[in-house]
Design an enzyme around this catalytic site. Structure first.
Site, PDB file in Angstrom:
ATOM      1  N   LYS A   1     -69.962 -12.852 -56.859  1.00 47.53           N
ATOM      2  CA  LYS A   1     -71.181 -12.932 -57.664  1.00 47.53           C
ATOM      3  C   LYS A   1     -72.145 -11.844 -57.191  1.00 47.53           C
ATOM      4  CE  LYS A   1     -75.177 -16.030 -58.321  1.00 47.53           C
ATOM      5  NZ  LYS A   1     -75.680 -17.410 -58.120  1.00 47.53           N
TER       6      LYS A   1
ATOM      7  N   GLU B   1     -71.302 -23.580 -65.680  1.00 47.48           N
ATOM      8  CA  GLU B   1     -71.661 -23.805 -64.276  1.00 47.48           C
ATOM      9  C   GLU B   1     -72.816 -24.802 -64.197  1.00 47.48           C
ATOM     10  OE1 GLU B   1     -74.081 -21.305 -60.893  1.00 47.48           O
ATOM     11  OE2 GLU B   1     -72.559 -20.224 -62.044  1.00 47.48           O
TER      12      GLU B   1
END
Length: 225
Positions: A142, A53
């Site tokens: 998340k 990421e």
């Protein structure tokens, strides 16, 4: 269709999320510039961490994202973090991202990502926030900041929200990986505890060692479940 006894939203089929879950880790790269990210990515891939990421707060993030996506193709799952608007999500898609991550529940980001064929992982913490984020069509949520709760929290959530894959992120150390993995999360997001000084000083043997430790921790915890 969900049954009347299933309170969780239906999860969309998402090959990207399945690939991330297979590894169980997302490496989060954040720094003033993306100068060292290509070398860090090579080190992480060699150690077995496939999901990377790139946070948009990093100068040169989109250019780096485009470079990494082109260079590593199917061997890596390259995405973007700290994505807050639909226009940012669209820019990430244009750069080749396969997923976007937000620190908050941002329905516009989820919609833009789905339209572009990307996975979107909105951030949430409370049961209501998690349910709302999942209901927006996200294939996983998340859990942020994970340091505010504990792996037991995930176990508690699996009763009322059994169909929502969670990716805890924020304040998780390498030593914490087994407990979170054992709790049944889809993957664990790791930033500084994994990347360390490599983000500003460059990849080295210490990064490679931490990455191997993280991969082993996930594997052993899953085997023990």
């Amino acid at each position: 269709m969900n049954g009347v006894n299933d309170p969780s939203p239906a999860r969309p089929n998402c090959p990207t999320t399945s690939e991330i879950a297979a590894c169980g880790l997302i490496a989060i790269l954040r720094a003033p510039t993306a100068e060292h990210f290509p070398a860090i990515t090579e080190t992480l891939l060699d150690a077995g961490i496939r999901a990377i990421e790139i946070t948009l707060t990093t100068r040169g993030a989109l250019e780096c994202l485009r470079e990494l996506a082109a260079a590593h193709g199917p061997e890596a799952v390259i995405g973007a973090g700290t994505v807050l608007t639909d226009s940012q999500a669209e820019a990430c898609a244009d750069a080749g991202a396969r997923f976007v991550v937000s620190p908050v529940a941002a329905p516009g980001v989820v919609r833009a990502a789905r339209s572009a064929g990307m996975a979107a992982y909105p951030g949430a913490l409370t049961p209501t926030e998690i349910h709302t984020a999942a209901g927006s069509g996200a294939p996983a949520v998340k859990l942020f900041p994970a340091s505010a709760v504990s792996p037991r929290y995930v176990s508690d959530l699996r009763g009322p929200l059994p169909g929502v894959p969670l990716i805890p992120t924020g304040g998780i150390s390498l030593d914490d990986i087994p407990a979170w993995t054992a709790a049944g999360v889809a993957a664990v997001g790791l930033g500084t505890p994994l990347i360390g000084q490599a983000a500003t000083e460059g990849a080295d043997d210490r990064l490679a060692d931490r990455a191997r430790r993280a991969v082993t921790a996930v594997s052993e915890a899953r085997a023990a479940r």
